[in-house]
Design an enzyme around this catalytic site. Structure first.
Site, PDB file in Angstrom:
ATOM      1  N   GLU A 287       0.877  -1.258  -0.088  1.00 59.72           N
ATOM      2  CA  GLU A 287       0.137   0.132  -0.061  1.00 59.72           C
ATOM      3  C   GLU A 287       0.757   1.134  -0.015  1.00 59.72           C
ATOM      4  OE1 GLU A 287      -3.917  -1.797   2.626  1.00 59.72           O
ATOM      5  OE2 GLU A 287      -2.041  -0.845   3.644  1.00 59.72           O
ATOM      6  N   GLY A 289       1.719   5.111  -0.396  1.00 55.74           N
ATOM      7  CA  GLY A 289       1.019   6.099  -0.827  1.00 55.74           C
ATOM      8  C   GLY A 289       1.843   7.392  -1.150  1.00 55.74           C
ATOM      9  N   ARG A 290       2.685   7.920  -0.099  1.00 61.15           N
ATOM     10  CA  ARG A 290       3.831   8.961  -0.117  1.00 61.15           C
ATOM     11  C   ARG A 290       4.672   8.591  -1.405  1.00 61.15           C
ATOM     12  NH1 ARG A 290       5.642  11.631   4.503  1.00 61.15           N
ATOM     13  NH2 ARG A 290       4.931   9.584   5.648  1.00 61.15           N
ATOM     14  N   ARG A 327       2.667  19.929   7.735  1.00 61.27           N
ATOM     15  CA  ARG A 327       3.470  19.016   7.840  1.00 61.27           C
ATOM     16  C   ARG A 327       4.843  19.649   8.790  1.00 61.27           C
ATOM     17  NH1 ARG A 327       6.071  15.949   5.357  1.00 61.27           N
ATOM     18  NH2 ARG A 327       5.879  14.119   6.341  1.00 61.27           N
ATOM     19  N   CYS A 358      -2.656  33.051  11.236  1.00 57.74           N
ATOM     20  CA  CYS A 358      -2.317  33.811  12.775  1.00 57.74           C
ATOM     21  C   CYS A 358      -1.823  32.835  13.419  1.00 57.74           C
ATOM     22  CB  CYS A 358      -3.767  34.470  12.912  1.00 57.74           C
ATOM     23  SG  CYS A 358      -3.900  35.828  12.419  1.00 57.74           S
ATOM     24  N   GLU A 359      -0.573  32.417  13.537  1.00 61.50           N
ATOM     25  CA  GLU A 359       0.076  31.406  14.158  1.00 61.50           C
ATOM     26  C   GLU A 359       1.442  31.688  14.217  1.00 61.50           C
ATOM     27  OE1 GLU A 359      -2.437  28.580  15.051  1.00 61.50           O
ATOM     28  OE2 GLU A 359      -1.095  26.846  15.890  1.00 61.50           O
ATOM     29  N   TYR A 387       0.140  13.952   1.505  1.00 63.49           N
ATOM     30  CA  TYR A 387      -0.149  14.395   3.088  1.00 63.49           C
ATOM     31  C   TYR A 387      -0.135  15.958   2.804  1.00 63.49           C
ATOM     32  CZ  TYR A 387       0.475   9.453   3.669  1.00 63.49           C
ATOM     33  OH  TYR A 387       0.289   8.249   3.767  1.00 63.49           O
TER      34      TYR A 387
HETATM   35  N1  LLP Z   1      -1.133   1.373   4.643  1.00 61.56           N
HETATM   36  C1  LLP Z   1      -1.564   2.024   5.852  1.00 61.56           C
HETATM   37  C2  LLP Z   1      -2.441   0.930   6.808  1.00 61.56           C
HETATM   38  C3  LLP Z   1      -1.016   3.055   6.556  1.00 61.56           C
HETATM   39  O1  LLP Z   1      -1.668   3.471   7.809  1.00 61.56           O
HETATM   40  C4  LLP Z   1      -0.599   4.086   5.776  1.00 61.56           C
HETATM   41  C5  LLP Z   1       0.001   5.203   6.123  1.00 61.56           C
HETATM   42  C6  LLP Z   1      -0.193   3.611   4.244  1.00 61.56           C
HETATM   43  C7  LLP Z   1      -0.739   2.470   3.884  1.00 61.56           C
HETATM   44  C8  LLP Z   1       0.754   4.676   3.436  1.00 61.56           C
HETATM   45  O2  LLP Z   1       1.983   4.819   4.026  1.00 61.56           O
HETATM   46  P1  LLP Z   1       2.832   5.771   2.853  1.00 61.56           P
HETATM   47  O3  LLP Z   1       3.375   4.775   1.743  1.00 61.56           O
HETATM   48  O4  LLP Z   1       2.326   6.623   2.681  1.00 61.56           O
HETATM   49  O5  LLP Z   1       4.224   6.031   3.958  1.00 61.56           O
HETATM   50  N2  LLP Z   1       0.393  12.207   7.700  1.00 61.56           N
HETATM   51  C9  LLP Z   1       1.614  11.457   7.550  1.00 61.56           C
HETATM   52  C10 LLP Z   1       1.618  10.155   7.055  1.00 61.56           C
HETATM   53  C11 LLP Z   1       0.900   9.175   7.826  1.00 61.56           C
HETATM   54  C12 LLP Z   1       0.820   7.661   7.248  1.00 61.56           C
HETATM   55  C13 LLP Z   1      -0.268   6.996   7.910  1.00 61.56           C
HETATM   56  N3  LLP Z   1      -0.393   5.885   7.363  1.00 61.56           N
HETATM   57  C14 LLP Z   1       2.637  12.530   7.055  1.00 61.56           C
HETATM   58  O6  LLP Z   1       2.523  13.545   6.569  1.00 61.56           O
HETATM   59  O7  LLP Z   1       3.944  12.061   6.977  1.00 61.56           O
END
Ligand code: LLP
Length: 428
Positions: A287, A289-290, A327, A358-359, A387
């Protein structure tokens, strides 16, 4: 500093073959610009590893919490990926974009009954249950239904990957999943349910991880768990979902591995473990994402007020900030920035790039060496594709920026800029 995006000979920043200043003129600032070609390439890097090294016995689920808008689901579908959604809202967005439900995997540590029903009724392919209580709930909700999703159970593997505390999710002290170490996972997975059989296990060890080792360890632990469950109950779980977490390059301190190679290492660990523990190769899910969208995005701002406090700090304010990129304030995240109209100008002074909220903590980049900037200059923060938009807010009633996707020099607006009217839409 080496740049992630490209520049012309005249020192103009380009993304996806289009000049950033022209896009800023056309769509206004702040503006999220995403390189569609890079997103597709990143998706292919993962998928091709599974196709080549694992005979296609797997599915890459784009973790859409990183960036969720209809267009990204269309791209994921075109590239043959599935998606991971964590809420009714993400699921609704995916379905509205025509994403095939069977390739959707629904997550969440506290899904509501309505969300679960929404998922089941729309034929979602997989649900990852966060614990025993949810497994019981599913059993009740599945009663009398014909088409059921596959059910995986989220495991807390007890691995502490090297990353920020808040984005580390696989360790013991966590709200997610069932514990591997105290035997809870084995017990939960062996328990029979009336209306369905559990099909697999899931774990997610954290985010922004650069080493292969934690993923390989997680793969080994999950495959061993399948074998333990088989020995204990005679039930062979077929699927292992190893979550996301592959790190990206925000600044030149970050050194990600090519995702294809990292994926090959993970696949090799899965195969080795299956051979060692004597079970068939499981169907493999990941999975990311980033790593799919992060480096593909830049945020373009216009510089406004500049305040030089002698011997203390020079603040350069831009027309966005923590509303579109929380972030820094959340994680102390570091970014790099360039001036899209002057990419070749020498970096000669240290400034702090701040937002317009304002922070005091509304900072985008603290103490970065930049070329001389003036009011009216464009300023682009790099690697903001993940994100940022998805965690944006209307704090101070700032409208969210637009998002454009660019490929081969062609820009396509994929999320409209919010208007003041949008801001008061739900006010009564
Ligand atoms: N799968 C699950 C179950 C997850 O909880 C996450 C991310 C991913 C996949 C995707 O992970 P990635 O490949 O994107 O690292 N808001 C934070 C990141 C929180 C990630 C939460 N879970 C940031 O801005 O760094």
């Amino acid at each position: 500093m080496e740049m992630i995006q490209n520049e012309t000979n005249e020192g103009v920043l380009t993304v996806g073959g289009a000049e950033v200043p022209a896009l800023a003129r056309e769509f206004g600032t702040p503006l999220f610009i995403m390189d569609r070609g890079l997103i597709e390439e990143n998706m292919r890097a993962y998928k091709s590893a599974i196709d080549e090294a694992y005979d296609g016995r797997g599915l890459v689920l784009y973790a859409s919490k990183a960036f969720s808008a209809k267009e990204i689901y269309r791209i994921a579908n075109k590239e043959g990926l599935g998606v991971d959604v964590v809420s009714g809202g993400e699921l609704y967005t995916a379905l509205s974009a025509g994403f095939p439900a069977e390739n959707i995997c629904m997550h969440g540590n506290n899904k509501s009954i309505e969300e679960i029903l929404f998922a089941i009724e729309n034929g979602v392919g997989r649900i990852v249950a966060d614990g025993e209580e949810e497994l019981e709930i599913l059993d009740k909700l599945f009663e009398g239904r014909e088409k059921l999703p596959r059910v995986l159970v989220r495991i807390r593997p007890g691995i502490e990957a090297h990353t920020h505390d808040f984005i580390q999710t696989g360790q013991e002290d966590s709200k997610f999943g069932v514990s591997l170490s105290d035997g809870e996972a084995l017990r939960v997975l062996c328990k029979p349910y009336k209306n369905y059989k559990i099909t697999g296990v899931h774990c997610h060890i954290g985010s922004q991880i650069f080493e292969d080792k934690p993923f390989m360890t997680a793969a080994d632990l999950m495959v061993k768990l399948l074998s333990d469950v088989y020995k204990e109950s005679g039930h062979l779980l077929e699927e292992v979902n190893l979550g996301g977490g592959f790190g990206i390059r925000y600044t030149d301190k970050d050194t990600p591995r090519p995702y294809h190679d990292a994926m090959l290492a993970t696949i090799a660990a899965v195969k080795k473990a299956a051979e060692r523990y004597g079970i068939p190769y499981p169907f493999l899910l990941v999975e990311p994402g980033r790593s799919i969208v992060g480096e593909a995005g830049v945020t373009v701002y216009t510089v406004g007020a500049i305040k030089d406090i002698p011997d203390i700090r020079k603040y350069v304010s831009v027309d966005g900030g923590m509303g579109d990129n929380p972030r820094y304030i959340l994680y102390g995240a570091e970014y790099d920035a360039v001036l899209p109209e002057k990419t070749k100008a020498p970096r000669e002074e240290v400034v702090t790039i701040c937002g317009r909220c304002c922070e005091s903590g509304d900072i985008l980049i603290k103490d970065i060496c930049m070329p001389k900037v003036q009011r009216g200059d464009l300023l682009a923060v790099l690697s903001t594709g993940a994100y940022n938009y998805s965690m944006s807010s209307n704090y101070n009633r700032l409208p969210r920026p637009a998002v454009v996707m660019v490929k081969d020099g062609e820009a396509k607006l994929c999320v409209r800029r919010e208007s003041y009217e949008d801001i008061i839409r739900n006010d009564i």
